[in-house]
Scaffold this active site. Structure first.
Site, PDB file in Angstrom:
ATOM      1  CB  SER A 148      -0.070  -9.843 -11.230  1.00  0.00           C
ATOM      2  OG  SER A 148      -1.472  -9.794 -11.074  1.00  0.00           O
TER       3      SER A 148
ATOM      4  N   GLY B 117      -4.991  -5.783 -10.935  1.00  0.00           N
ATOM      5  CA  GLY B 117      -5.468  -4.397 -10.996  1.00  0.00           C
ATOM      6  C   GLY B 117      -4.648  -3.524 -10.064  1.00  0.00           C
TER       7      GLY B 117
ATOM      8  CE  LYS C 207      -4.871  -6.054  -6.637  1.00  0.00           C
ATOM      9  NZ  LYS C 207      -5.016  -4.567  -6.540  1.00  0.00           N
TER      10      LYS C 207
ATOM     11  CB  SER D 184      -2.548  -0.278  -4.907  1.00  0.00           C
ATOM     12  OG  SER D 184      -2.788  -0.223  -3.525  1.00  0.00           O
ATOM     13  N   GLY D 185      -5.919  -0.715  -4.581  1.00  0.00           N
ATOM     14  CA  GLY D 185      -7.179  -0.040  -4.255  1.00  0.00           C
ATOM     15  C   GLY D 185      -8.271  -0.257  -5.282  1.00  0.00           C
TER      16      GLY D 185
HETATM   17  P1  ADP Z   1      -7.042  -3.923  -3.685  1.00  0.00           P
HETATM   18  O1  ADP Z   1      -7.107  -5.279  -3.045  1.00  0.00           O
HETATM   19  O2  ADP Z   1      -7.271  -3.969  -5.167  1.00  0.00           O
HETATM   20  O3  ADP Z   1      -5.816  -3.145  -3.317  1.00  0.00           O
HETATM   21  P2  ADP Z   1      -9.146  -3.284  -1.798  1.00  0.00           P
HETATM   22  O4  ADP Z   1     -10.136  -4.389  -2.026  1.00  0.00           O
HETATM   23  O5  ADP Z   1      -8.220  -3.414  -0.624  1.00  0.00           O
HETATM   24  O6  ADP Z   1      -8.296  -3.076  -3.139  1.00  0.00           O
HETATM   25  O7  ADP Z   1      -9.926  -1.892  -1.676  1.00  0.00           O
HETATM   26  C1  ADP Z   1     -10.939  -1.508  -2.606  1.00  0.00           C
HETATM   27  C2  ADP Z   1     -11.867  -0.435  -2.008  1.00  0.00           C
HETATM   28  O8  ADP Z   1     -12.830  -0.073  -3.000  1.00  0.00           O
HETATM   29  C3  ADP Z   1     -12.629  -0.923  -0.790  1.00  0.00           C
HETATM   30  O9  ADP Z   1     -12.724   0.146   0.126  1.00  0.00           O
HETATM   31  C4  ADP Z   1     -14.021  -1.255  -1.370  1.00  0.00           C
HETATM   32  O10 ADP Z   1     -15.051  -1.117  -0.429  1.00  0.00           O
HETATM   33  C5  ADP Z   1     -14.160  -0.223  -2.498  1.00  0.00           C
HETATM   34  N1  ADP Z   1     -15.045  -0.666  -3.603  1.00  0.00           N
HETATM   35  C6  ADP Z   1     -16.057   0.046  -4.131  1.00  0.00           C
HETATM   36  N2  ADP Z   1     -16.679  -0.642  -5.113  1.00  0.00           N
HETATM   37  C7  ADP Z   1     -16.063  -1.802  -5.231  1.00  0.00           C
HETATM   38  C8  ADP Z   1     -16.250  -2.961  -6.077  1.00  0.00           C
HETATM   39  N3  ADP Z   1     -17.202  -3.046  -7.022  1.00  0.00           N
HETATM   40  N4  ADP Z   1     -15.421  -3.993  -5.919  1.00  0.00           N
HETATM   41  C9  ADP Z   1     -14.446  -3.939  -4.986  1.00  0.00           C
HETATM   42  N5  ADP Z   1     -14.206  -2.904  -4.159  1.00  0.00           N
HETATM   43  C10 ADP Z   1     -15.010  -1.822  -4.269  1.00  0.00           C
END
Ligand code: ADP
Length: 183
Positions: free
Chosen positions: A87, A13, A19, A15-16
């Site tokens: 990915s 997915g 995951k 960034s943000g």
């Molecule tokens: P990634 O690893 O995809 O880059 P992160 O996990 O670092 O993303 O960040 C995701 C952000 O979204 C976090 O601040 C998290 O608290 C927020 N968030 C809100 N709802 C969800 C959810 N259902 N699952 C995961 N993260 C969530």
């Protein structure tokens, strides 16, 4: 004693999208249950195993190839491997699926605007300020999963609900045995 079946759970997915957050919730829940769990986080891998690689298609594929190699070894040894890594290429994910076999794809789906608003690591701002290029979902492609085992709509559900959906799928596929999910 439980028969240990390894599996790679691959979180793809933007960034943000969530995951890392979801995989951390799952790691905690499964560790409490006594499962052997390893997380290969894209950001951490890029600081060691893939240090020096950039964000061209070739470098992204090489990064994924290295992660998949390690994930495969761990999976063969009965570990539950959680891989939160952008990915972006569908075909690459498909190749890893073939390579590893015991593979569960989780599409961590949130609209680009939501990810940008969260901007957990400040990367979207850096992109908008012109400090970085090849940003997935903006000026570099992201190819959404078409048939993931699980889709988490993280703008519509909490991390706990997302994590429980993945755990429920792992139970239904026979990779874990005890019911640790709450949905
Ligand atoms: P990634 O690893 O995809 O880059 P992160 O996990 O670092 O993303 O960040 C995701 C952000 O979204 C976090 O601040 C998290 O608290 C927020 N968030 C809100 N709802 C969800 C959810 N259902 N699952 C995961 N993260 C969530």
């Amino acid at each position: 004693m439980l028969k240990k079946i390894g599996v790679t759970v691959w979180f793809t997915g933007l960034s943000g999208a969530g995951k890392t957050t979801i995989s951390q919730v799952i790691e905690t829940e499964l560790c409490v249950q006594g499962y052997q769990v390893e997380v290969l986080d894209g950001d951490i891998v890029r600081e060691n195993l893939s240090k020096g690689l950039g964000f061209s298609k070739e470098d992204r594929d090489e990064n994924i190839r290295r992660i998949a190699f390690v994930a495969n070894l761990l999976t063969r040894n009965g570990v539950i491997v959680l891989v939160p890594v952008i990915s972006p290429y569908r075909e690459t994910r498909q190749q890893i699926r073939q390579q590893i076999g015991n593979f569960v794809e989780v599409y961590v789906n949130a609209p680009l605007e939501v990810c940008e608003q969260r901007d957990v690591k400040g990367l979207y701002k850096m992109f908008r300020d012109g400090k970085i290029k090849n940003f997935t979902g903006i000026d570099a492609p992201y190819e959404p999963s078409l048939n993931p085992e699980v889709e988490c709509r993280t703008n519509l559900e909490t991390p706990e609900v997302s994590a429980d959906k993945v755990i429920a799928k792992l139970i239904s596929l026979g990779y874990i045995y005890s019911s640790v999910c709450k949905v």
